[in-house]
Design an enzyme around this catalytic site. Structure first.
Site, PDB file in Angstrom:
ATOM      1  N   ASN A   1     -10.076  -1.067  -1.468  1.00  0.00           N
ATOM      2  CA  ASN A   1      -8.639  -0.855  -1.281  1.00  0.00           C
ATOM      3  C   ASN A   1      -7.896  -1.372  -2.511  1.00  0.00           C
ATOM      4  OD1 ASN A   1      -5.964  -0.897  -0.526  1.00  0.00           O
ATOM      5  ND2 ASN A   1      -6.320  -1.795   1.493  1.00  0.00           N
TER       6      ASN A   1
ATOM      7  N   CYS B   1       0.822  -1.230   0.000  1.00  0.00           N
ATOM      8  CA  CYS B   1       0.000   0.000   0.000  1.00  0.00           C
ATOM      9  C   CYS B   1       0.846   1.264   0.000  1.00  0.00           C
ATOM     10  CB  CYS B   1      -0.940  -0.001   1.199  1.00  0.00           C
ATOM     11  SG  CYS B   1      -2.007  -1.436   1.204  1.00  0.00           S
TER      12      CYS B   1
ATOM     13  N   HIS C   1      -3.747   6.870   1.554  1.00  0.00           N
ATOM     14  CA  HIS C   1      -4.050   5.544   1.016  1.00  0.00           C
ATOM     15  C   HIS C   1      -5.439   5.104   1.489  1.00  0.00           C
ATOM     16  CE1 HIS C   1      -4.107   1.406   0.085  1.00  0.00           C
ATOM     17  NE2 HIS C   1      -4.006   1.026   1.350  1.00  0.00           N
TER      18      HIS C   1
HETATM   19  O1  UT7 Z   1      -4.186  -1.560   3.107  1.00  0.00           O
HETATM   20  C1  UT7 Z   1      -3.389  -2.126   4.101  1.00  0.00           C
HETATM   21  C2  UT7 Z   1      -3.814  -1.700   5.411  1.00  0.00           C
HETATM   22  N1  UT7 Z   1      -5.039  -2.369   5.782  1.00  0.00           N
HETATM   23  C3  UT7 Z   1      -5.759  -1.829   6.724  1.00  0.00           C
HETATM   24  O2  UT7 Z   1      -5.399  -0.774   7.202  1.00  0.00           O
HETATM   25  C4  UT7 Z   1      -6.974  -2.561   7.232  1.00  0.00           C
HETATM   26  C5  UT7 Z   1      -7.038  -2.404   8.725  1.00  0.00           C
HETATM   27  N2  UT7 Z   1      -8.130  -3.109   9.373  1.00  0.00           N
HETATM   28  C6  UT7 Z   1      -9.428  -2.787   9.187  1.00  0.00           C
HETATM   29  O3  UT7 Z   1      -9.748  -1.959   8.380  1.00  0.00           O
HETATM   30  C7  UT7 Z   1     -10.468  -3.443  10.072  1.00  0.00           C
HETATM   31  O4  UT7 Z   1      -9.817  -4.143  11.102  1.00  0.00           O
HETATM   32  C8  UT7 Z   1     -11.435  -4.404   9.329  1.00  0.00           C
HETATM   33  C9  UT7 Z   1     -12.345  -3.613   8.402  1.00  0.00           C
HETATM   34  C10 UT7 Z   1     -10.630  -5.419   8.533  1.00  0.00           C
HETATM   35  C11 UT7 Z   1     -12.312  -5.145  10.338  1.00  0.00           C
HETATM   36  O5  UT7 Z   1     -12.986  -4.235  11.153  1.00  0.00           O
HETATM   37  P1  UT7 Z   1     -13.083  -4.490  12.731  1.00  0.00           P
HETATM   38  O6  UT7 Z   1     -13.923  -3.430  13.266  1.00  0.00           O
HETATM   39  O7  UT7 Z   1     -11.674  -4.586  13.239  1.00  0.00           O
HETATM   40  O8  UT7 Z   1     -13.844  -5.875  12.798  1.00  0.00           O
HETATM   41  P2  UT7 Z   1     -13.377  -7.259  13.439  1.00  0.00           P
HETATM   42  O9  UT7 Z   1     -12.328  -7.901  12.613  1.00  0.00           O
HETATM   43  O10 UT7 Z   1     -13.086  -7.055  14.884  1.00  0.00           O
HETATM   44  O11 UT7 Z   1     -14.704  -8.082  13.335  1.00  0.00           O
HETATM   45  C12 UT7 Z   1     -15.860  -7.727  14.078  1.00  0.00           C
HETATM   46  C13 UT7 Z   1     -16.905  -8.784  13.832  1.00  0.00           C
HETATM   47  C14 UT7 Z   1     -16.399 -10.180  14.087  1.00  0.00           C
HETATM   48  O12 UT7 Z   1     -17.487 -10.924  14.642  1.00  0.00           O
HETATM   49  P3  UT7 Z   1     -17.559 -11.201  16.232  1.00  0.00           P
HETATM   50  O13 UT7 Z   1     -16.280 -11.915  16.561  1.00  0.00           O
HETATM   51  O14 UT7 Z   1     -17.643  -9.844  16.842  1.00  0.00           O
HETATM   52  O15 UT7 Z   1     -18.785 -12.033  16.358  1.00  0.00           O
HETATM   53  C15 UT7 Z   1     -16.105 -10.716  12.715  1.00  0.00           C
HETATM   54  O16 UT7 Z   1     -16.208 -12.110  12.625  1.00  0.00           O
HETATM   55  O17 UT7 Z   1     -17.310  -8.748  12.444  1.00  0.00           O
HETATM   56  C16 UT7 Z   1     -17.179 -10.061  11.884  1.00  0.00           C
HETATM   57  N3  UT7 Z   1     -16.802  -9.911  10.482  1.00  0.00           N
HETATM   58  C17 UT7 Z   1     -17.697  -9.736   9.503  1.00  0.00           C
HETATM   59  N4  UT7 Z   1     -19.033  -9.647   9.502  1.00  0.00           N
HETATM   60  C18 UT7 Z   1     -19.644  -9.444   8.330  1.00  0.00           C
HETATM   61  C19 UT7 Z   1     -15.554  -9.908   9.954  1.00  0.00           C
HETATM   62  N5  UT7 Z   1     -15.637  -9.714   8.626  1.00  0.00           N
HETATM   63  C20 UT7 Z   1     -16.942  -9.611   8.328  1.00  0.00           C
HETATM   64  C21 UT7 Z   1     -17.631  -9.402   7.113  1.00  0.00           C
HETATM   65  N6  UT7 Z   1     -18.984  -9.321   7.174  1.00  0.00           N
HETATM   66  N7  UT7 Z   1     -17.001  -9.241   5.940  1.00  0.00           N
END
Ligand code: UT7
Length: 328
Positions: A285, A113, A255
């Site tokens: 992204n 990125c 980014h």
């Molecule tokens: O480009 C390189 C740099 N990349 C980044 O900067 C990305 C950085 N990370 C992020 O943007 C975020 O961490 C994400 C968007 C990937 C995830 O957001 P989050 O708020 O950290 O969510 P999480 O991973 O903690 O997941 C929350 C919940 C989980 O369920 P439980 O455990 O709370 O029941 C996940 O299983 O959301 C669930 N979940 C989803 N639900 C629906 C994870 N992915 C999905 C999905 N749809 N696609």
């Protein structure tokens, strides 16, 4: 000493739009979750057989046209991608051949990125030293082919898209514009927090079928936490270096990994979101392509004008991050 000026910008995204709704074909997910957590509404996917070099070619053509340059005037091609056509050689040489060039040097860089910001810094050094006068910098990705379509791939799979952006960077003298400074960082301690582990020199090819390695892995929360902090620091170092106040900058282009990262940076500097150009809602992204795609659209929409103060910043896998300050 000449400055390095961006004289042409171009972009290309494949025509196929993939909405959040369509992703439900593979994943247990929803438009609400994806939009609320990332700001993404849709992304583009390339038709197969896909070629990252080919996407780069379309963006490069537009950038060259905008700069009024023909391919044979390019002294160096820099190609930033995490999704090259081949394991080796890099896509830069494929683009060089596609542009009809014979022996123009092509340099691939793998800063994910942050690839565009790193590429800009490399181009800046070559131009300042007088080595080259015209450089084509391309950021291009096809990520739809490595996304994990299994249910457990949903966290990463909903975020990424395909696309390409390109800039022509030229030596300019006495124009009072150009790249003013670039600031690069990396921290390999976190290399495994966001990676695709295979194909790799650590694994014999015959072990590949059924192994986990070719699927992307991301520790989302950890990456998010670092991204907010590092992107903010990268913006700050560029501001400090130039002696600019945050509100003096006309446009910030960060980014496009997650709109919440941009919002956090805006909040930290007490800036309105209007100062930040975003396109993540349309393209997701696009990794090394996200900043040049934003630059192309910002210019097209009249959000970037000659003389504007601009700060670019990126963070991604590696971890790698960095920023650039420029006068447009
Ligand atoms: O480009 C390189 C740099 N990349 C980044 O900067 C990305 C950085 N990370 C992020 O943007 C975020 O961490 C994400 C968007 C990937 C995830 O957001 P989050 O708020 O950290 O969510 P999480 O991973 O903690 O997941 C929350 C919940 C989980 O369920 P439980 O455990 O709370 O029941 C996940 O299983 O959301 C669930 N979940 C989803 N639900 C629906 C994870 N992915 C999905 C999905 N749809 N696609």
């Amino acid at each position: 000493m000449p400055s390095a000026c961006i004289t042409g910008v171009g972009m290309y995204v494949p025509p196929r739009v993939v909405t959040n709704e369509e992703l439900r074909t593979w994943y247990d997910t929803s438009d609400e979750w994806i939009y609320a957590r990332s700001g993404i509404k849709e992304r583009r996917w390339a038709e197969e057989p896909a070629s990252t070099a080919e996407l780069g070619y379309y963006a490069a053509k537009e950038a060259l046209q905008a700069a009024g340059k023909s391919p044979n005037e390019i002294d160096l091609i820099i190609f930033a991608t995490l999704s090259p056509d081949l394991y080796f050689p890099g896509s830069g040489v494929l683009l060089q051949h596609r542009l009809g060039l014979e022996t123009t040097p092509a340099l691939d860089i793998r800063q994910q990125c942050s690839g565009f910001v790193y590429g800009l810094s490399i181009a800046d050094q070559y131009i300042r030293t007088g080595t080259y006068r015209t450089i084509l910098l391309v950021g291009a990705e096809i990520q739809s082919t490595w996304i994990d379509y299994n249910p457990e791939g949903r966290t990463v799979g909903v975020l990424f898209g395909d696309g390409a952006g390109a800039v022509v960077i030229e030596a300019c003298e006495g124009e009072n514009r150009g790249i003013l400074s670039t600031h690069l960082y990396s921290q390999g301690a976190y290399a495994m927090e966001l990676c695709v582990a295979e194909p790799s020199s650590a694994t014999r090819a015959h072990t590949l079928p059924g192994s986990y390695g070719m699927r992307p892995y991301m520790n989302g929360k950890e990456v998010f936490r670092h991204a907010v902090q590092r992107m903010g620091e990268a913006v700050q170092v560029a501001l400090t270096h130039q002696g600019w106040r945050p509100d003096e900058v006309d446009l910030y282009v960060l980014h496009q990994a997650n709109i919440r990262i941009v919002q956090a940076v805006a909040e930290f500097f007490s800036l309105p979101m209007e100062r930040f150009f975003n396109s993540i809602h349309k393209y997701g992204n696009t990794t090394a392509a996200s900043i040049p795609i934003c630059l192309a659209e910002a210019e097209r929409e009249g959000r970037l004008r000659r003389g504007d103060k601009v700060i670019l910043a990126a963070f991604g896998s590696g971890f790698t991050w960095g920023s650039a300050a420029l006068i447009w």
